[in-house]
Design an enzyme around this catalytic site. Sequence first.
Site, PDB file in Angstrom:
ATOM      1  N   ASP A  92      29.396  52.667  59.076  1.00 11.68           N
ATOM      2  CA  ASP A  92      30.089  51.437  59.503  1.00 11.68           C
ATOM      3  C   ASP A  92      31.579  51.642  59.763  1.00 11.68           C
ATOM      4  O   ASP A  92      32.192  52.597  59.297  1.00 11.68           O
ATOM      5  CB  ASP A  92      29.899  50.333  58.455  1.00 11.68           C
ATOM      6  CG  ASP A  92      30.411  50.740  57.078  1.00 11.68           C
ATOM      7  OD1 ASP A  92      30.212  51.901  56.676  1.00 11.68           O
ATOM      8  OD2 ASP A  92      31.032  49.896  56.390  1.00 11.68           O
ATOM      9  N   GLU A 104      29.206  50.470  54.163  1.00 12.59           N
ATOM     10  CA  GLU A 104      29.872  51.033  52.970  1.00 12.59           C
ATOM     11  C   GLU A 104      31.093  50.212  52.616  1.00 12.59           C
ATOM     12  O   GLU A 104      31.378  49.985  51.442  1.00 12.59           O
ATOM     13  CB  GLU A 104      30.258  52.497  53.204  1.00 12.59           C
ATOM     14  CG  GLU A 104      30.758  53.212  51.952  1.00 12.59           C
ATOM     15  CD  GLU A 104      32.190  52.886  51.562  1.00 12.59           C
ATOM     16  OE1 GLU A 104      32.463  52.725  50.363  1.00 12.59           O
ATOM     17  OE2 GLU A 104      33.051  52.763  52.452  1.00 12.59           O
ATOM     18  N   GLU A 105      31.839  49.790  53.642  1.00 10.76           N
ATOM     19  CA  GLU A 105      33.082  49.049  53.422  1.00 10.76           C
ATOM     20  C   GLU A 105      32.772  47.619  52.985  1.00 10.76           C
ATOM     21  O   GLU A 105      32.033  46.914  53.661  1.00 10.76           O
ATOM     22  CB  GLU A 105      33.912  48.993  54.717  1.00 10.76           C
ATOM     23  CG  GLU A 105      34.189  50.356  55.361  1.00 10.76           C
ATOM     24  CD  GLU A 105      35.290  51.143  54.662  1.00 10.76           C
ATOM     25  OE1 GLU A 105      35.792  50.694  53.612  1.00 10.76           O
ATOM     26  OE2 GLU A 105      35.627  52.225  55.183  1.00 10.76           O
ATOM     27  N   ARG A 159      34.294  68.712  42.577  1.00 12.28           N
ATOM     28  CA  ARG A 159      34.353  68.869  41.124  1.00 12.28           C
ATOM     29  C   ARG A 159      33.248  68.036  40.471  1.00 12.28           C
ATOM     30  O   ARG A 159      32.738  67.097  41.080  1.00 12.28           O
ATOM     31  CB  ARG A 159      35.718  68.479  40.566  1.00 12.28           C
ATOM     32  CG  ARG A 159      36.100  67.036  40.764  1.00 12.28           C
ATOM     33  CD  ARG A 159      37.476  66.734  40.191  1.00 12.28           C
ATOM     34  NE  ARG A 159      37.466  66.527  38.759  1.00 12.28           N
ATOM     35  CZ  ARG A 159      38.457  66.908  37.929  1.00 12.28           C
ATOM     36  NH1 ARG A 159      39.517  67.542  38.392  1.00 12.28           N
ATOM     37  NH2 ARG A 159      38.392  66.660  36.647  1.00 12.28           N
ATOM     38  N   HIS A 170      42.023  53.506  56.568  1.00 10.05           N
ATOM     39  CA  HIS A 170      42.148  52.052  56.802  1.00 10.05           C
ATOM     40  C   HIS A 170      43.478  51.692  57.479  1.00 10.05           C
ATOM     41  O   HIS A 170      43.865  50.526  57.490  1.00 10.05           O
ATOM     42  CB  HIS A 170      41.986  51.225  55.505  1.00 10.05           C
ATOM     43  CG  HIS A 170      40.628  51.393  54.867  1.00 10.05           C
ATOM     44  ND1 HIS A 170      40.098  50.492  53.972  1.00 10.05           N
ATOM     45  CD2 HIS A 170      39.685  52.354  55.007  1.00 10.05           C
ATOM     46  CE1 HIS A 170      38.897  50.906  53.582  1.00 10.05           C
ATOM     47  NE2 HIS A 170      38.636  52.049  54.195  1.00 10.05           N
TER      48      HIS A 170
HETATM   49 ZN   LIG Z   1      36.931  53.108  53.876  1.00  5.49          ZN
HETATM   50 ZN   LIG Z   2      34.993  55.571  53.770  1.00  3.80          ZN
END
Ligand SMILES: [Zn+2]
Ligand SMILES: [Zn+2]
Length: 398
Positions: free
Chosen positions: A87, A145-146, A183, A371
Amino acid sequence: MSVSDLDRLKSDIDELVPDLVATRRDLHEHPELAFEEVRTSGIVAQRLRSLGLEVQTGVAKTGVVGLLHGSAGDASAKTLAIRADIDALPIHELNELDYRSQVDGKMHACGHDGHTSIALAVADILSKRRDELKGTVKFIFQPAEENVGGAQPMVEQGVMQGVDGVIGLHLFSSMPLGYVGVRSGTVFASADKFTLHVKGKGGHAAMPHGAVDPVVIGAYITTTLQTLISRETSPFSPAVITFGTINAGTAFNIIPEVAVMQGTMRAFTPEHRAYLLRRIEEVAKGVATAMGGDCEIEQHGGCPPCINDPAMAELVKRAATSAVGEQHVLTGEEVMTTGSDDMACFLQAAPGCYFIVGAQNEGKGAYYPHHHPRFNIDEDSLPIAVEVLSRATLDFLG
Ligand SMILES: [Zn+2]
Ligand SMILES: [Zn+2]
């Protein structure tokens, strides 16, 4: 893999680079927001089908899952999931690029266009190496995801059933090109959003003794909650509480009835997250009632921390070392962020590793934060990510 096999993988990836870049630029020009990724998922499904994968569409609305069955055969065949988010963001792009966003107010400003094209290239590479795979690769193309969160509904629809390990990556504009960060343990923080409704008693600004001022109560709550970090949290445990909005009142000479405050909290362990969420509520309510008011807290459901499994982190580290050399594999604090990512939901469902790939290059203008309306990546990071994912998969299923 022998040395010549390693070289062959590199040259296979080199051949794919023009297509990899073209795919990323096409996605960049056509950004789609959470759960609206219809064009993007259409392209993904079509590409996966053309590579001979078994494809499932419409998973959690606009998600796509592709299965690549290896032919090396093994009774103990395992499944490795590779996750990419697809997205974009509601940001108007300010970059002047040939391939800048063609949609006003929408932009791939986090690099998910890169993640999508990387995973498609890995599917391409591995589809030609089925005979080396003892097991199945499950490609998960996740919407939203956002902000909204597309990972949880995908998990609820069963995409992680039978998955033995999961890997994914985020391109990072704050890490120089050529570096890979990996990690074990927590790498991305949890993220919770909450709204406080601070209730007082309205009145004349000149006669505060006849009112209960929610603005003053809100100010005390803001500063008192910071002591949850400075006095109740170990200096060795990263955590953040921030208020992004405080709204109250209509005029300078009126004490309002209510103040509404929105904030976020970040933590690195599930235990610390639960502790702070409980204490935010207790302290906010306690301060408000002590001052003659009240406070109601709304928690909006958050994202857990991304916690990497030690063995899966080791697997990715081996792959990264082969790809970029040991001196370019970072394993320290620079790999951790107080940002969040709902990759966490997949990592809760199976042992996994979320790693980062450096995409910063000042010479190419790729250094703005994620962003930002001028965010960009150095596309030379794309083949590096493809190589790490491909090698880790061949190692896991080899
Ligand atoms: Zn993002
Ligand atoms: Zn992202």
